[in-house]
Write a protein that holds these residues in place. Sequence first.
Motif, mmCIF file in Angstrom:
data_model
loop_
_atom_site.group_PDB
_atom_site.id
_atom_site.type_symbol
_atom_site.label_atom_id
_atom_site.label_comp_id
_atom_site.label_asym_id
_atom_site.label_seq_id
_atom_site.Cartn_x
_atom_site.Cartn_y
_atom_site.Cartn_z
ATOM 1 N N ARG A 148 0.832 -1.196 0.000
ATOM 2 C CA ARG A 148 0.000 0.000 0.000
ATOM 3 C C ARG A 148 0.872 1.254 0.000
ATOM 4 O O ARG A 148 2.004 1.238 0.482
ATOM 5 N N LEU A 210 0.883 6.253 -8.371
ATOM 6 C CA LEU A 210 -0.412 6.864 -8.054
ATOM 7 C C LEU A 210 -0.837 7.914 -9.070
ATOM 8 O O LEU A 210 -2.025 8.250 -9.167
ATOM 9 N N THR A 272 -4.145 -0.363 -3.761
ATOM 10 C CA THR A 272 -4.865 0.857 -3.401
ATOM 11 C C THR A 272 -6.254 0.508 -2.856
ATOM 12 O O THR A 272 -6.668 -0.650 -2.851
#
Length: 439
Positions: A148, A210, A272
Amino acid sequence: MSTADTRAPAAPPAPATARGRPADRLDRAARPLAPFPDPGPRTGEQRARTERLLEAGRAQRTAFLDHHAEPLYDRLTADRTRRPRLDALVEDAASAVPGLVPTPAQLRADRAAPPGERLGYETDVGVLLRGLLRCPAAGGHLMDSMLRPTGRALGLLAEFRATGTVRLETTELERRAGVARITMCAGDRLNAEDEQQVDDMETAVDLALLDPGCEIGLIRGGEMTHPRYAGRRVFSAGINLKRLHAGEITLTGFLLRRELGYLRKLLLGLRTDEPSWRYPLTDMPWVAAVDGFAIGGGMQLLLAVDHVLAASDAYLSLPAAQEGIVPGAADFRLPAVTGPRLARQIILGGRRVRATDPEARALVDRVVDPADLDAAVERAVELLRNPAVTANRRMVNLALEPADGFRAYMAEFAVQQALRIHAADVLGKAGRFSARPPG
């Protein structure tokens, strides 16, 4: 000396078979766990007695974890609804089950002590994490949690999306033409790895993965300020031995974090909160370009990317056995790349592989003249823009690195590496390195 030094550990707890709640059984089984002796100077006989008690206590805790790892992990993670990272997990364990792992204060005191007075409490952390990683349910959840994004990366995401650049202490990240360009720029120490560098690299990798504007990642060393290589690019000099000797290279903050964190994220991607049904991780192809040398952790990084370029005057090496430690997950990954014989020569014998050696073909995709490396990097990036690359890299990586095999490797690594970083031969070598004058 603490009164704990004179208390022999109780016998290893037997498997809990009595009726009752799992939490009650866990607490009953943990009651005999002996407390840890406090760090501090000891005479020869006191030291020997303390080490015997530590040895017996580690065997006791191993037996406890063999039977209770899963309910322990469920307690620490609220039945796997929480996803603490390694350092938080260890701290929670010290609070939830006294005597299972040293407290944060004990760990800090042991790391700060002179090398000859340390009790090696990182080993006790390794015993805990080995027990958890050995358990398929707990270990799988923990490894998944380490995929994560970090809180630091999430805090910087808006800035990076808006500006396309982030400058960290040892690392720079720039988005240009869809390429996330990560430059390692600890120029005074030849990109030698420490906990700050691992934190910066994981942050940069997270941000790149991201940001939807990043399609491909590129990792390269920046120009050095070190007097021996001033103005020249260098990829990485490996672990920072000065920091290791000073007790500033920790199991959770460096040795396990880099393997379960940013290196595995390069290989597999990010987990995610909004996974797609198409693929559960957010990933992309990665290129690495080697100027100068990729030593130790630098070479380990190359095993986690999709395409490696090297200047013709560059070399790769894994001197961990000569330093006395384990070269991360290279023992797991390298034999599949080079074959077991060459892997043993590199890992056990310290063989240096020059980019122009025939054996380098298994490690480097393309070797070019140093003056042509910039252009070769751009061509490699374009090559990986093929839409089929991402799907195929996923399948290749899943085939090469099954999760259960990697989990079993990292479980044993947690203890073996913890033992090595506190071994007398390692501290002696690191101490001699620390005593060298700069340059």
